[in-house]
Write an enzyme that holds these catalytic residues in place. Structure first.
Site, PDB file in Angstrom:
ATOM      1  N   THR A 184       4.778  46.321  15.201  1.00 25.53           N
ATOM      2  CA  THR A 184       5.883  45.382  15.204  1.00 25.53           C
ATOM      3  C   THR A 184       5.797  44.460  16.410  1.00 25.53           C
ATOM      4  O   THR A 184       5.264  44.832  17.439  1.00 25.53           O
ATOM      5  CB  THR A 184       7.185  46.216  15.260  1.00 25.53           C
ATOM      6  OG1 THR A 184       7.274  47.012  14.094  1.00 25.53           O
ATOM      7  CG2 THR A 184       8.402  45.349  15.394  1.00 25.53           C
ATOM      8  N   ARG A 212      10.941  50.152   0.944  1.00 22.40           N
ATOM      9  CA  ARG A 212      11.241  50.858   2.191  1.00 22.40           C
ATOM     10  C   ARG A 212      11.739  49.884   3.251  1.00 22.40           C
ATOM     11  O   ARG A 212      11.176  48.818   3.451  1.00 22.40           O
ATOM     12  CB  ARG A 212       9.995  51.578   2.703  1.00 22.40           C
ATOM     13  CG  ARG A 212      10.190  52.315   4.038  1.00 22.40           C
ATOM     14  CD  ARG A 212       9.654  51.522   5.196  1.00 22.40           C
ATOM     15  NE  ARG A 212       9.660  52.312   6.457  1.00 22.40           N
ATOM     16  CZ  ARG A 212       9.304  51.830   7.643  1.00 22.40           C
ATOM     17  NH1 ARG A 212       8.914  50.570   7.747  1.00 22.40           N
ATOM     18  NH2 ARG A 212       9.340  52.591   8.715  1.00 22.40           N
ATOM     19  N   GLY A 214      12.646  49.812   7.293  1.00 20.00           N
ATOM     20  CA  GLY A 214      12.504  50.567   8.526  1.00 20.00           C
ATOM     21  C   GLY A 214      13.578  50.237   9.543  1.00 20.00           C
ATOM     22  O   GLY A 214      14.653  49.724   9.223  1.00 20.00           O
ATOM     23  N   ASP A 215      13.262  50.492  10.795  1.00 22.21           N
ATOM     24  CA  ASP A 215      14.232  50.310  11.874  1.00 22.21           C
ATOM     25  C   ASP A 215      14.474  48.845  12.232  1.00 22.21           C
ATOM     26  O   ASP A 215      15.566  48.478  12.681  1.00 22.21           O
ATOM     27  CB  ASP A 215      13.755  51.036  13.126  1.00 22.21           C
ATOM     28  CG  ASP A 215      12.426  50.471  13.638  1.00 22.21           C
ATOM     29  OD1 ASP A 215      11.426  50.586  12.903  1.00 22.21           O
ATOM     30  OD2 ASP A 215      12.388  49.901  14.739  1.00 22.21           O
ATOM     31  N   THR A 235       9.678  49.228  19.021  1.00 25.53           N
ATOM     32  CA  THR A 235       8.497  49.326  18.168  1.00 25.53           C
ATOM     33  C   THR A 235       8.045  50.781  18.137  1.00 25.53           C
ATOM     34  O   THR A 235       8.293  51.538  19.084  1.00 25.53           O
ATOM     35  CB  THR A 235       7.356  48.436  18.684  1.00 25.53           C
ATOM     36  OG1 THR A 235       6.166  48.678  17.905  1.00 25.53           O
ATOM     37  CG2 THR A 235       7.018  48.716  20.133  1.00 25.53           C
ATOM     38  N   GLY A 236       7.391  51.192  17.041  1.00 24.92           N
ATOM     39  CA  GLY A 236       6.891  52.564  16.972  1.00 24.92           C
ATOM     40  C   GLY A 236       7.208  53.228  15.652  1.00 24.92           C
ATOM     41  O   GLY A 236       7.235  52.593  14.599  1.00 24.92           O
ATOM     42  N   HIS A 237       7.486  54.536  15.681  1.00 24.72           N
ATOM     43  CA  HIS A 237       7.808  55.308  14.490  1.00 24.72           C
ATOM     44  C   HIS A 237       9.180  54.893  13.976  1.00 24.72           C
ATOM     45  O   HIS A 237      10.216  55.334  14.470  1.00 24.72           O
ATOM     46  CB  HIS A 237       7.820  56.804  14.804  1.00 24.72           C
ATOM     47  CG  HIS A 237       6.469  57.420  14.904  1.00 24.72           C
ATOM     48  ND1 HIS A 237       6.114  58.306  15.903  1.00 24.72           N
ATOM     49  CD2 HIS A 237       5.360  57.290  14.126  1.00 24.72           C
ATOM     50  CE1 HIS A 237       4.853  58.696  15.723  1.00 24.72           C
ATOM     51  NE2 HIS A 237       4.373  58.092  14.661  1.00 24.72           N
ATOM     52  N   GLY A 238       9.198  54.047  12.953  1.00 28.64           N
ATOM     53  CA  GLY A 238      10.437  53.438  12.489  1.00 28.64           C
ATOM     54  C   GLY A 238      11.523  54.416  12.094  1.00 28.64           C
ATOM     55  O   GLY A 238      12.689  54.279  12.507  1.00 28.64           O
TER      56      GLY A 238
END
Length: 330
Positions: A184, A212, A214-215, A235-238
């Site tokens: 992201t 889907r 995400g965050d 940013t990262g694991h949503g």
């Protein structure tokens, strides 16, 4: 909750001649050696673009939008023309933008055939009574606003196609691949008037299910901006970021007196221990202090303050150069 005196103090920032600051990220994860130069150059270009707007008296909102556009137009990043593909081999993108002055927010999710989702998110904020539009509704709104559609293939990079095909093979782990190589993009800024803003944009998770979300387009997860505190982009694991509302929890810690760095470290540690999530954040507070922090192996980032550009990719890396130096644009 801020005290009356704290609120008065923060509000008065709007009347001060603040030094502008912008921080950008190009995603947290494992960035391959061959991609490091492109990612490093990309975030530098984005930060300098945003800072140029701020130095000219532009708003934090304009600065973060245009900085993110630079990265959406750069195939090194998982946003815009570098977006990853869903399980059907299609591109669905998310974006959010937020104005700390009045908490105005706009977001889009699962949008297709739009070169710059961040611009569409701002239109949602300014031209509708809603905060987030998704999929077909977002597409209809884009057409009504005269936003040009582009062929989906123009947004598909060779690397995204290769990653998609790899994850179709038996035994592959798309979830693990979310933290691999691409990420992201986002930006946070404070302008001369003391207003803060954030913007975040992404193609999401490789081989994700159709639809889907995400965050990124979720307020408090993918980003948050409030003049009383500061601004954050994540940013990262949503899915993990969503469960802990990472951006908002960082600002909460700052409300309790933590510096941007302390708040970011605390929140990232909590996410890692509580839900086993990894990621990165960029933060600026309403005094112009900033940080770029991550729990992954790498995160490309850049920041400009006082005409000095700082940037890095690896943990502990922090290169510094004056914005007039030739290296600043390389």
């Amino acid at each position: 909750m801020l005290s009356d005196s704290a609120t008065s103090s923060v509000t008065s920032l709007e009347h001060l001649d603040m030094k502008p600051v912008i921080v950008v990220h190009g995603g947290a994860g494992n960035i391959s050696d061959k991609r490091v130069p492109g990612c490093r150059a990309g975030v530098k270009r984005a930060a300098l673009k945003g800072y140029d707007i701020l130095k000219g008296g532009g708003s934090a909102l304009d600065a973060v939008e245009e900085a993110v556009v630079v990265m959406e137009d750069d195939p090194h990043f998982n946003a815009g023309c570098g977006s990853v593909l869903n399980e059907k081999g299609e591109i669905e993108m998310d974006a959010i933008i937020m104005d700390g002055k009045d908490l105005g927010s706009g977001a889009v999710s699962a949008v297709r055939c739009i070169a710059n989702p961040i611009k569409l998110a701002r239109l949602v904020m300014e031209k509708t009574d809603h905060v987030c539009l998704t999929d077909r509704g977002a597409s209809l709104f884009a057409k009504a606003q005269g936003v040009e559609e582009v062929p989906e293939e123009s947004l598909v990079s060779e690397m995204a196609r290769e990653r998609w095909e790899k994850n179709l093979k038996p035994g592959s782990d798309p979830v693990a691949s979310q933290i691999q190589d691409r990420g992201t993009v986002g930006a946070v800024a404070i302008d001369n008037s003391g207003n803060v803003a954030c913007a975040t944009s992404t193609g999401g998770m490789t081989n994700k299910m159709v639809g889907r979300v995400g965050d990124t387009p979720c307020i408090g997860s993918g980003g948050y901006a409030d003049n009383f505190v500061g601004a954050c982009s994540t940013t990262g694991h949503g899915e993990k970021i969503m469960t802990v509302t990472l951006a908002r929890i960082i600002l909460y810690h700052m409300e309790q007196g933590m510096s941007p760095e302390e708040a970011s470290d605390t929140a990232l540690t909590y996410m890692k221990t509580r839900v086993r999530g990894l990621g990165g954040v960029i933060v600026v507070n309403n005094s112009g202090e900033w940080t770029a922090t991550f729990s992954t192996n790498q995160m490309s980032w850049a920041a400009v303050k006082d005409d000095v550009l700082e940037f890095g990719v690896f943990r502990g890396e922090n290169e510094t150069v004056n914005i007039d130096h030739p290296l600043a644009s390389q």
